[in-house]
Design a protein around this motif. Sequence first.
Motif, PDB file in Angstrom:
ATOM      1  N   UNK A 132       0.812  -1.176  -0.098  1.00 37.76           N
ATOM      2  CA  UNK A 132      -0.132   0.039   0.058  1.00 37.76           C
ATOM      3  C   UNK A 132       0.895   1.269  -0.117  1.00 37.76           C
ATOM      4  N   UNK A 133       1.910   1.226   0.668  1.00 33.42           N
ATOM      5  CA  UNK A 133       2.819   2.363   0.680  1.00 33.42           C
ATOM      6  C   UNK A 133       3.680   2.647  -0.529  1.00 33.42           C
ATOM      7  N   UNK A 134       4.368   1.546  -0.886  1.00 33.30           N
ATOM      8  CA  UNK A 134       5.143   1.689  -2.096  1.00 33.30           C
ATOM      9  C   UNK A 134       4.343   2.293  -3.189  1.00 33.30           C
ATOM     10  N   UNK A 135       4.616   3.527  -3.979  1.00 33.43           N
ATOM     11  CA  UNK A 135       3.920   4.066  -5.049  1.00 33.43           C
ATOM     12  C   UNK A 135       4.068   3.352  -6.078  1.00 33.43           C
ATOM     13  N   UNK A 136       5.442   2.730  -6.538  1.00 35.46           N
ATOM     14  CA  UNK A 136       5.477   1.897  -7.714  1.00 35.46           C
ATOM     15  C   UNK A 136       5.237   0.330  -7.397  1.00 35.46           C
ATOM     16  N   UNK A 137       4.209  -0.036  -8.405  1.00 33.80           N
ATOM     17  CA  UNK A 137       3.598  -1.444  -7.835  1.00 33.80           C
ATOM     18  C   UNK A 137       4.735  -2.716  -8.375  1.00 33.80           C
ATOM     19  N   UNK A 138       5.617  -2.338  -9.041  1.00 28.43           N
ATOM     20  CA  UNK A 138       6.598  -3.287  -9.121  1.00 28.43           C
ATOM     21  C   UNK A 138       7.595  -3.581  -7.819  1.00 28.43           C
ATOM     22  N   UNK A 139       7.905  -2.551  -6.876  1.00 29.34           N
ATOM     23  CA  UNK A 139       8.320  -2.635  -5.658  1.00 29.34           C
ATOM     24  C   UNK A 139       7.529  -3.600  -5.044  1.00 29.34           C
ATOM     25  N   UNK A 140       6.214  -3.607  -4.886  1.00 30.61           N
ATOM     26  CA  UNK A 140       5.309  -4.430  -4.063  1.00 30.61           C
ATOM     27  C   UNK A 140       5.460  -5.670  -4.569  1.00 30.61           C
ATOM     28  N   UNK A 141       5.357  -5.793  -5.918  1.00 35.81           N
ATOM     29  CA  UNK A 141       5.604  -7.522  -6.419  1.00 35.81           C
ATOM     30  C   UNK A 141       6.963  -7.775  -6.068  1.00 35.81           C
ATOM     31  N   UNK A 142       8.247  -7.248  -5.800  1.00 33.84           N
ATOM     32  CA  UNK A 142       9.381  -7.902  -5.518  1.00 33.84           C
ATOM     33  C   UNK A 142       9.149  -8.337  -3.933  1.00 33.84           C
ATOM     34  N   UNK A 143       8.476  -7.154  -3.192  1.00 34.45           N
ATOM     35  CA  UNK A 143       8.138  -7.647  -1.909  1.00 34.45           C
ATOM     36  C   UNK A 143       7.665  -8.886  -1.694  1.00 34.45           C
ATOM     37  N   UNK A 144       6.511  -9.102  -2.439  1.00 31.21           N
ATOM     38  CA  UNK A 144       5.631 -10.368  -2.528  1.00 31.21           C
ATOM     39  C   UNK A 144       6.428 -11.414  -2.984  1.00 31.21           C
ATOM     40  N   UNK A 145       7.567 -11.382  -3.986  1.00 31.42           N
ATOM     41  CA  UNK A 145       8.345 -12.226  -4.222  1.00 31.42           C
ATOM     42  C   UNK A 145       9.060 -12.935  -2.913  1.00 31.42           C
ATOM     43  N   UNK A 146       9.622 -12.084  -2.357  1.00 29.81           N
ATOM     44  CA  UNK A 146      10.290 -12.211  -1.145  1.00 29.81           C
ATOM     45  C   UNK A 146       9.489 -12.995  -0.248  1.00 29.81           C
ATOM     46  N   UNK A 147       8.314 -12.610   0.116  1.00 37.52           N
ATOM     47  CA  UNK A 147       7.425 -13.208   1.188  1.00 37.52           C
ATOM     48  C   UNK A 147       7.075 -14.706   0.976  1.00 37.52           C
ATOM     49  N   UNK A 148       6.859 -14.930  -0.524  1.00 37.10           N
ATOM     50  CA  UNK A 148       6.711 -16.151  -0.958  1.00 37.10           C
ATOM     51  C   UNK A 148       7.817 -17.210  -0.521  1.00 37.10           C
TER      52      UNK A 148
END
Length: 151
Positions: A132-148
């Motif tokens: 929600x905080x990261x403006x660039x959705x690509x950064x959010x997707x990278x965080x999700x990749x780590x969470x997986x």
Amino acid sequence: MVKNFLRNWSPRVEIPTECRQVGALPYAVVDGRLSVLLITSRRSGRWIFPKGAIEPDMSASESAALEALEEAGVVGPIEDVPIGSYRTGSDSDGSALVDVDIYPLLVETQLEDWKERSQRLRHWAVVSEAQRLLVDPALGRIAVALARRFG
């Protein structure tokens, strides 16, 4: 003919080194929950991960770890292989583009005083909040990749 072209086509192109940067994805696992460390950019105040140029005589991952130290005041082991990459503007008007490879960094030490402390805020967030905080959705997707990885 088009099928053959698409089968061999790759959207990833080699770009000059000066158009490539590195970043760190600082993280910690506390009580089984993954948290990532966000910082604000100096220019816009938006939430991002630490990033910058690849330093001469340093590997890409070493440069990313240095950015995490200077911009976020955190230290820990960093992976040698990026978890993802994204493209962003590299100058004040965003007209020059740069690709940024992101390397996971397991935070072992968080400093109270660091080089860019007066220029940035830092914030620990669970991945859903980070998205929600990261403006660039690509950064959010990278965080999700780590969470997986931590399922």
